[in-house]
Enzyme design. Structure first.
Site, PDB file in Angstrom:
ATOM      1  N   LYS A  98     -12.267 -30.886  42.209  1.00 53.46           N
ATOM      2  CA  LYS A  98     -11.296 -31.968  41.944  1.00 53.46           C
ATOM      3  C   LYS A  98     -10.902 -32.090  40.476  1.00 53.46           C
ATOM      4  O   LYS A  98      -9.785 -32.494  40.167  1.00 53.46           O
ATOM      5  CB  LYS A  98     -11.866 -33.305  42.426  1.00 53.46           C
ATOM      6  CG  LYS A  98     -11.978 -33.369  43.924  1.00 53.46           C
ATOM      7  CD  LYS A  98     -12.504 -34.682  44.440  1.00 53.46           C
ATOM      8  CE  LYS A  98     -12.713 -34.529  45.942  1.00 53.46           C
ATOM      9  NZ  LYS A  98     -12.616 -35.748  46.675  1.00 53.46           N
ATOM     10  N   ASP A 142      -8.396 -40.623  46.802  1.00 56.26           N
ATOM     11  CA  ASP A 142      -9.783 -41.094  46.985  1.00 56.26           C
ATOM     12  C   ASP A 142      -9.913 -42.561  46.596  1.00 56.26           C
ATOM     13  O   ASP A 142     -10.689 -43.302  47.198  1.00 56.26           O
ATOM     14  CB  ASP A 142     -10.749 -40.279  46.099  1.00 56.26           C
ATOM     15  CG  ASP A 142     -11.144 -38.955  46.736  1.00 56.26           C
ATOM     16  OD1 ASP A 142     -10.944 -38.780  47.954  1.00 56.26           O
ATOM     17  OD2 ASP A 142     -11.659 -38.079  46.003  1.00 56.26           O
TER      18      ASP A 142
END
Ligand code: NAP
Length: 288
Positions: free
Chosen positions: A73, A109
């Site tokens: 990420k 997220d």
């Protein structure tokens, strides 16, 4: 119903390292099937050395977009053309959209964590104290979400202290009134911080395969019944961390609701179509 793959089928997917147990393909392909959309969601297991080539491949193959998962990420950002403002601040991207060859990174997220904490955990974030284990890409999204909602104190405990300190440094400039503390995992302050905490979150990979007998907190006597204990891991559904927390009478939540909600936001970015989160969560809970 468009069940068959044809010349107009669009590809979306997930890029990660250990994704054999990922539920993202199940979630997205269930949505695609339920709403008869002409998309398919594929898993792409990639080594770190191939990450740059894989990202270029999104353009080359005209893939509509991908999720980025553990452990890429943060690393993926250097390969993107653009990064949306909040994802840039967070320093982690979990969704890439390919718009006519321009790759833009987003972070869904934050949305997924907030929604799961509030709706599934029934947890009001404002003025609470929290202990976070981990300082990787997922931790950045979780901490950003908590700061946006006015958490009173965040204590980050991470194996590599420098990474926890970097989060404190980065986020303090966006949230100047925030109270963020950075510690190493062995820190003796842990006992006192957990005693005063309302929320305990595992954002490390300890507890996911192949480390299913591991947990970020070794002293199980530190759990208490006033805690909400959250593990971002969803496979196995109950990690050692969550089992120990339950034994101490704490309320627990695993990473499945977050995975579903962040996935739905990503799906919306790729398709313009937003399914209802609870409905999809129920389908996945029945079929996982
Ligand atoms: P990452 O960027 O690679 O970070 C991994 C974190 O785990 C780091 O803090 C790392 O510490 C720590 N760690 C790894 N091995 C360790 C060990 N042996 N001992 C102590 N600490 C260790 O990964 P990520 O993207 O943040 O993902 C972390 C976890 O969250 C994964 O299990 C992922 O599946 C899960 N996740 C779930 C969702 C969801 O929707 N449910 C969303 C995002 C992530 P160092 O900094 O010291 O290396």
């Amino acid at each position: 119903m468009k069940k068959d793959i044809n010349g107009k089928t669009k590809i979306i997917g997930v890029i990660g390292k250990n994704i054999e147990n990922s539920l993202s393909p199940l979630i997205h392909n269930q949505i695609i099937l339920k709403y008869s959309l002409n998309f398919r969601y594929m898993p792409f297991q990639i080594t770190e050395t191939d990450l740059g080539k894989a990202i270029q491949g999104i353009k080359g193959l005209n893939i509509k977009g991908v999720n980025i998962t553990f452990p890429y990420k943060e690393k993926v950002i250097e390969f993107l053309d653009e990064v949306e403002e909040s994802a840039r601040r967070i320093g982690a991207v979990n969704t890439i959209v390919n718009n006519k060859g321009i790759l833009t990174g987003y972070n869904t997220d934050v949305f997924g964590f907030k929604k799961s904490l509030q709706e599934d955990g029934k947890f009001a974030i404002k003025k609470k104290k929290t202990v976070i284990f981990g300082a990787g890409g997922a931790a950045r999204g979780v901490i950003y979400a908590l700061l946006e909602e006015g958490i009173e104190e965040i204590c980050i405990f991470n194996r590599t202290l420098e990474k926890a300190k970097k989060i404190k440094q980065d986020f303090s400039s966006f949230f100047p009134r925030s109270c963020i503390n950075a510690f190493s995992l062995e820190e003796e302050n842990l006992k006192d911080k957990i005693k005063k905490a309302h929320l305990l979150v595992n954002t490390t990979s300890l507890g996911m395969p192949p480390k299913i007998d591991d947990a970020p907190l070794q002293n199980q006597n530190l759990f208490h019944s006033n805690l909400l204990v959250y593990d971002l891991i969803y496979y196995p559904a109950k990690t050692l961390f969550l089992r120990r927390a339950e034994r101490a009478g704490a309320k627990t939540i695993n990473g499945l609701p977050m995975l579903v909600y962040q996935g739905i936001e990503s799906f919306y970015l790729w398709t313009g179509f937003k399914p209802e989160g609870k409905e999809i969560l129920e389908i996945i809970e029945r079929s996982a």
